[in-house]
Design a protein around this motif. Structure first.
Motif, PDB file in Angstrom:
ATOM      1  N   GLY A   1      49.613  24.687  35.801  1.00  0.00           N
ATOM      2  CA  GLY A   1      48.684  24.647  36.704  1.00  0.00           C
ATOM      3  C   GLY A   1      49.602  25.091  38.830  1.00  0.00           C
ATOM      4  N   ILE A   2      48.710  24.034  39.018  1.00  0.00           N
ATOM      5  CA  ILE A   2      49.266  23.865  40.400  1.00  0.00           C
ATOM      6  C   ILE A   2      50.298  23.680  40.832  1.00  0.00           C
ATOM      7  CG2 ILE A   2      48.271  22.515  42.758  1.00  0.00           C
ATOM      8  CD1 ILE A   2      45.437  22.323  41.623  1.00  0.00           C
TER       9      ILE A   2
ATOM     10  N   ARG B   1      55.248  16.364  29.529  1.00  0.00           N
ATOM     11  CA  ARG B   1      56.149  17.320  28.847  1.00  0.00           C
ATOM     12  C   ARG B   1      57.410  17.679  28.939  1.00  0.00           C
ATOM     13  NH1 ARG B   1      50.164  21.114  28.504  1.00  0.00           N
ATOM     14  NH2 ARG B   1      50.404  20.289  30.468  1.00  0.00           N
TER      15      ARG B   1
ATOM     16  N   ASP C   1      55.571   9.042  32.233  1.00  0.00           N
ATOM     17  CA  ASP C   1      53.787   9.578  32.689  1.00  0.00           C
ATOM     18  C   ASP C   1      53.405   8.452  34.169  1.00  0.00           C
ATOM     19  OD1 ASP C   1      51.636   8.100  32.487  1.00  0.00           O
ATOM     20  OD2 ASP C   1      51.398   8.211  30.216  1.00  0.00           O
TER      21      ASP C   1
ATOM     22  N   ASN D   1      50.674  15.449  42.435  1.00  0.00           N
ATOM     23  CA  ASN D   1      49.742  16.687  42.374  1.00  0.00           C
ATOM     24  C   ASN D   1      49.195  15.996  41.090  1.00  0.00           C
ATOM     25  OD1 ASN D   1      48.807  19.185  41.413  1.00  0.00           O
ATOM     26  ND2 ASN D   1      50.117  19.109  39.982  1.00  0.00           N
TER      27      ASN D   1
ATOM     28  N   VAL E   1      39.469  25.832  41.119  1.00  0.00           N
ATOM     29  CA  VAL E   1      40.657  26.064  40.797  1.00  0.00           C
ATOM     30  C   VAL E   1      41.205  26.567  38.811  1.00  0.00           C
ATOM     31  CG1 VAL E   1      43.690  26.672  40.760  1.00  0.00           C
ATOM     32  CG2 VAL E   1      41.762  25.319  42.402  1.00  0.00           C
TER      33      VAL E   1
ATOM     34  N   GLU F   1      45.065  24.376  33.437  1.00  0.00           N
ATOM     35  CA  GLU F   1      44.846  24.131  32.090  1.00  0.00           C
ATOM     36  C   GLU F   1      43.718  22.750  32.240  1.00  0.00           C
ATOM     37  OE1 GLU F   1      48.413  22.571  30.569  1.00  0.00           O
ATOM     38  OE2 GLU F   1      48.966  24.487  30.357  1.00  0.00           O
TER      39      GLU F   1
ATOM     40  N   VAL G   1      41.804  20.561  29.453  1.00  0.00           N
ATOM     41  CA  VAL G   1      41.723  18.535  29.153  1.00  0.00           C
ATOM     42  C   VAL G   1      40.102  18.004  29.538  1.00  0.00           C
ATOM     43  CG1 VAL G   1      43.092  16.439  30.858  1.00  0.00           C
ATOM     44  CG2 VAL G   1      43.993  18.526  30.748  1.00  0.00           C
TER      45      VAL G   1
HETATM   46  P1  NDP Z   1      46.356  21.087  35.185  1.00  0.00           P
HETATM   47  O1  NDP Z   1      46.121  20.147  33.527  1.00  0.00           O
HETATM   48  O2  NDP Z   1      47.118  22.285  35.031  1.00  0.00           O
HETATM   49  O3  NDP Z   1      47.899  20.303  35.466  1.00  0.00           O
HETATM   50  C1  NDP Z   1      47.709  18.728  36.321  1.00  0.00           C
HETATM   51  C2  NDP Z   1      49.349  18.388  35.803  1.00  0.00           C
HETATM   52  O4  NDP Z   1      49.329  16.786  35.651  1.00  0.00           O
HETATM   53  C3  NDP Z   1      49.939  19.087  34.141  1.00  0.00           C
HETATM   54  O5  NDP Z   1      51.562  18.888  34.613  1.00  0.00           O
HETATM   55  C4  NDP Z   1      50.472  17.616  34.755  1.00  0.00           C
HETATM   56  O6  NDP Z   1      51.012  17.132  33.143  1.00  0.00           O
HETATM   57  C5  NDP Z   1      50.631  16.503  35.295  1.00  0.00           C
HETATM   58  N1  NDP Z   1      50.228  14.975  34.519  1.00  0.00           N
HETATM   59  C6  NDP Z   1      48.178  15.423  33.948  1.00  0.00           C
HETATM   60  N2  NDP Z   1      48.114  13.307  33.809  1.00  0.00           N
HETATM   61  C7  NDP Z   1      49.411  13.270  34.359  1.00  0.00           C
HETATM   62  C8  NDP Z   1      50.190  11.968  33.226  1.00  0.00           C
HETATM   63  N3  NDP Z   1      49.931  10.814  33.166  1.00  0.00           N
HETATM   64  N4  NDP Z   1      51.580  11.684  33.620  1.00  0.00           N
HETATM   65  C9  NDP Z   1      52.559  12.799  34.521  1.00  0.00           C
HETATM   66  N5  NDP Z   1      51.798  13.932  34.657  1.00  0.00           N
HETATM   67  C10 NDP Z   1      50.578  14.168  34.573  1.00  0.00           C
HETATM   68  O7  NDP Z   1      45.066  20.657  36.376  1.00  0.00           O
HETATM   69  P2  NDP Z   1      46.052  21.438  37.837  1.00  0.00           P
HETATM   70  O8  NDP Z   1      46.674  22.074  38.531  1.00  0.00           O
HETATM   71  O9  NDP Z   1      44.457  22.356  37.760  1.00  0.00           O
HETATM   72  O10 NDP Z   1      45.946  19.581  38.334  1.00  0.00           O
HETATM   73  C11 NDP Z   1      46.597  19.221  38.696  1.00  0.00           C
HETATM   74  C12 NDP Z   1      45.557  18.787  39.905  1.00  0.00           C
HETATM   75  O11 NDP Z   1      44.877  19.280  40.946  1.00  0.00           O
HETATM   76  C13 NDP Z   1      44.841  17.790  39.764  1.00  0.00           C
HETATM   77  O12 NDP Z   1      44.852  16.557  40.656  1.00  0.00           O
HETATM   78  C14 NDP Z   1      43.647  17.720  39.649  1.00  0.00           C
HETATM   79  O13 NDP Z   1      42.584  16.946  39.904  1.00  0.00           O
HETATM   80  C15 NDP Z   1      43.863  18.159  41.177  1.00  0.00           C
HETATM   81  N6  NDP Z   1      42.398  19.589  41.145  1.00  0.00           N
HETATM   82  C16 NDP Z   1      42.295  20.442  39.906  1.00  0.00           C
HETATM   83  C17 NDP Z   1      41.463  21.299  40.845  1.00  0.00           C
HETATM   84  C18 NDP Z   1      40.779  22.864  39.475  1.00  0.00           C
HETATM   85  O14 NDP Z   1      39.853  22.825  39.542  1.00  0.00           O
HETATM   86  N7  NDP Z   1      42.081  23.143  38.496  1.00  0.00           N
HETATM   87  C19 NDP Z   1      40.376  21.469  41.371  1.00  0.00           C
HETATM   88  C20 NDP Z   1      40.854  20.242  42.485  1.00  0.00           C
HETATM   89  C21 NDP Z   1      41.437  19.495  42.486  1.00  0.00           C
HETATM   90  P3  NDP Z   1      52.002  16.318  31.263  1.00  0.00           P
HETATM   91  O15 NDP Z   1      50.629  16.864  30.374  1.00  0.00           O
HETATM   92  O16 NDP Z   1      52.536  17.604  31.132  1.00  0.00           O
HETATM   93  O17 NDP Z   1      51.861  15.203  31.864  1.00  0.00           O
END
Ligand code: NDP
Ligand code: 8X3
Length: 246
Positions: free
Chosen positions: A11-12, A33, A54, A81, A180, A183, A187
């Motif tokens: 994602g972002i 991951r 994590d 992020n 946005v 994933e 999730v």
């Molecule tokens: P994705 O699910 O695509 O990506 C989330 C990322 O966060 C992944 O790289 C994941 O990595 C990481 N992550 C999640 N939990 C953990 C953890 N416990 N430890 C380490 N890494 C973690 O989502 P987005 O890209 O959309 O989300 C990114 C941010 O943007 C978040 O903070 C979300 O709240 C925010 N956001 C998203 C919006 C949307 O509509 N998509 C809108 C507004 C804000 P991995 O699983 O490999 O650990």
């Protein structure tokens, strides 16, 4: 610049990694991951260090950051992020484990990493912290309760960090995106593809690249210019509750 991005495996965060790599910056990329981190490292045409941990596990996070060699500690930008939503239920039916995952990741995880990295910025009297919040951190929506609370906390922490970092010339930017397509919804809805697809049905959502472009914009401004706060929605979204599906 040296840029540390949490949650760079999708994602972002991944989009930020790609845009900053295109600008030639050195990257520290984190996530749980390891396979995805390794693949990104191999793909990107710049120096990349990957750290698998994590953000909810303080000791794991601390050990990972402690493993960063001195020569990589000159971090210029921290992009906080990593985050997630889990579930979308009314409060009276809320799932405690979902609540804990959101609070532990979005609030405590962001705090843990900031606690470890910010002293390095303070020591150098320069740097930029970019916190990825959400429109959910500005307005609450039905069944968003705990996710919205966690993102309100990110909004408040961004304001607090900006005050605390003020004497050291460190910029703090809060970015609040609306819908946005990443994933995120898979999730949130625990792998329910239909529910994830419905989130973006009959409207054009933002992409990870849209947000990464904004992150790049704020980071690349002259050091004396700080964008404090920026909200971005798709044109088809007016606020947390109004989406036009044409
Ligand atoms: P994705 O699910 O695509 O990506 C989330 C990322 O966060 C992944 O790289 C994941 O990595 C990481 N992550 C999640 N939990 C953990 C953890 N416990 N430890 C380490 N890494 C973690 O989502 P987005 O890209 O959309 O989300 C990114 C941010 O943007 C978040 O903070 C979300 O709240 C925010 N956001 C998203 C919006 C949307 O509509 N998509 C809108 C507004 C804000 P991995 O699983 O490999 O650990
Ligand atoms: C993600 C956007 O509207 O699903 O923060 O809360 S929303």
């Amino acid at each position: 610049m040296t840029i540390l991005i949490t949650g760079a495996t999708a994602g972002i965060g991944e989009a930020c990694a790609r845009i900053f790599a295109g600008q030639g910056h050195r990257l520290i990329l984190t996530g749980r991951r390891a396979d995805r981190l390794q693949k990104l490292k191999e793909e990107l045409p710049v120096e990349v260090m990957t750290l698998q941990f994590d953000v909810r596990e303080y000791q794991q996070l601390r050990d990972a950051l402690a493993s960063i060699p001195e020569s990589w500690r000159d971090i210029d930008v921290l992009v906080n992020n990593a985050g997630l939503a889990v579930g979308k239920d009314p409060i009276q039916e809320g799932v405690l484990d979902d609540w804990e995952r959101m609070i532990d990741t979005n609030v405590k995880g962001l705090l843990y990493i900031t606690r470890e990295v910010s002293p390095w910025l303070v020591a150098r009297k320069k740097g930029h912290i970019v916190n990825i919040g959400s429109v959910a951190g500005k307005e609450v929506y039905p069944n968003g309760n705990v996710y919205c609370a966690s993102k309100h906390a990110v909004n408040a922490l961004s304001q607090g960090m900006r005050m605390d970092m003020l004497p050291y010339g460190i910029r703090v930017t809060h970015i609040a995106p609306g819908l946005v397509e990443t994933e995120f919804s898979m999730v949130r809805f625990k792998g329910d593809q239909q529910k994830a697809d419905d989130t973006y049905k009959n409207m054009e959502p933002l992409t990870g690249d849209d947000i990464a472009n904004i992150v790049s914009f704020v980071v690349n401004l002259p050091a004396h210019v700080n964008i404090n706060d920026i909200s971005i929605t798709p044109t088809a979204q007016a606020n947390s509750v109004m989406v036009h599906r044409g």
